[in-house]
Design an enzyme around this catalytic site. Structure first.
Site, PDB file in Angstrom:
ATOM      1  N   HIS A   1      35.687  49.378  52.233  1.00 55.83           N
ATOM      2  CA  HIS A   1      36.146  50.685  50.929  1.00 55.83           C
ATOM      3  C   HIS A   1      34.704  51.580  50.904  1.00 55.83           C
ATOM      4  O   HIS A   1      33.940  51.470  51.228  1.00 55.83           O
ATOM      5  CB  HIS A   1      35.979  49.742  49.432  1.00 55.83           C
TER       6      HIS A   1
HETATM    7  P1  TYD Z   1      34.824  42.841  47.177  1.00 53.01           P
HETATM    8  O1  TYD Z   1      34.706  44.471  46.755  1.00 53.01           O
HETATM    9  O2  TYD Z   1      36.208  42.240  48.485  1.00 53.01           O
HETATM   10  O3  TYD Z   1      33.455  42.313  47.814  1.00 53.01           O
HETATM   11  P2  TYD Z   1      32.491  43.396  48.463  1.00 53.01           P
HETATM   12  O4  TYD Z   1      32.734  44.893  48.157  1.00 53.01           O
HETATM   13  O5  TYD Z   1      31.243  42.981  48.938  1.00 53.01           O
HETATM   14  O6  TYD Z   1      33.640  42.769  50.159  1.00 53.01           O
HETATM   15  O7  TYD Z   1      34.940  42.261  45.862  1.00 53.01           O
HETATM   16  C1  TYD Z   1      35.032  40.669  45.464  1.00 53.01           C
HETATM   17  C2  TYD Z   1      35.686  40.440  44.457  1.00 53.01           C
HETATM   18  O8  TYD Z   1      34.630  40.362  43.122  1.00 53.01           O
HETATM   19  C3  TYD Z   1      37.148  41.344  43.963  1.00 53.01           C
HETATM   20  O9  TYD Z   1      37.814  40.351  43.999  1.00 53.01           O
HETATM   21  C4  TYD Z   1      36.459  42.546  43.263  1.00 53.01           C
HETATM   22  C5  TYD Z   1      35.731  41.280  42.034  1.00 53.01           C
HETATM   23  N1  TYD Z   1      34.738  42.081  41.990  1.00 53.01           N
HETATM   24  C6  TYD Z   1      34.308  41.975  40.413  1.00 53.01           C
HETATM   25  O10 TYD Z   1      35.072  41.660  39.828  1.00 53.01           O
HETATM   26  N2  TYD Z   1      33.343  42.416  39.741  1.00 53.01           N
HETATM   27  C7  TYD Z   1      32.488  43.667  40.683  1.00 53.01           C
HETATM   28  O11 TYD Z   1      31.613  43.891  39.899  1.00 53.01           O
HETATM   29  C8  TYD Z   1      31.951  43.076  42.843  1.00 53.01           C
HETATM   30  C9  TYD Z   1      31.999  44.116  43.420  1.00 53.01           C
HETATM   31  C10 TYD Z   1      33.399  42.451  42.665  1.00 53.01           C
END
Ligand code: TYD
Length: 130
Positions: A46
């Site tokens: 992302h």
């Molecule tokens: P995600 O963005 O998929 O993680 P990465 O970028 O490491 O692959 O996030 C995983 C899950 O956690 C998603 O449901 C969003 C949630 N999340 C939060 O609730 N708070 C946060 O600060 C972050 C970074 C993610």
């Protein structure tokens, strides 16, 4: 893009200090960290519209791919003495986590799903229309 932190070392070990608007170039509003990672499951994929972040591999190693829409750069994070500064509008992927990897992220704002661009085609479109 890579920030070098100077450890305060003595015979007892190393102490690394992170301070907002000093060696971290934004006000830190949120800290999170990734543990129990598996190299089979890369993460990220992302970009952010506004958020700035610093990634610090506190333990172990991982490989970060950054794509600004024109070129991709790779960074291997192998030291808690280094941070990778991620500006907004960088597509990021996290790969090759070692079994012991602990990846800490400092963020300039609270979690806000509407700040995410989670689709690569959409990311390229935003850049082209900027
Ligand atoms: P995600 O963005 O998929 O993680 P990465 O970028 O490491 O692959 O996030 C995983 C899950 O956690 C998603 O449901 C969003 C949630 N999340 C939060 O609730 N708070 C946060 O600060 C972050 C970074 C993610």
């Amino acid at each position: 893009m890579l920030l070098n932190f100077t450890p305060i070392g003595d015979g007892r070990g190393d102490l690394i200090v992170l301070e907002a608007m000093k060696n971290i170039p934004f006000e830190i509003k949120r800290v999170y960290y990734l543990t129990n990672l598996n190299s089979k499951y890369p993460r990220g994929f992302h970009a952010h519209k506004k958020l700035e972040q610093v990634l610090i591999c506190l333990q172990g190693t991982c490989r970060i791919v950054l794509d600004d829409g024109v070129e991709c750069r790779e960074f291997k994070l192998t030291s808690a003495n280094q941070g990778l500064l991620l500006d907004k509008f960088f597509w990021r992927e996290m790969h090759d986590f070692s079994d012991d990897c602990i990846l800490m992220v400092l963020a300039s704002d609270y979690y806000n799903e509407s700040d995410y661009i989670r689709d690569y085609v959409g990311f390229k479109e935003v850049l082209e229309n900027a």
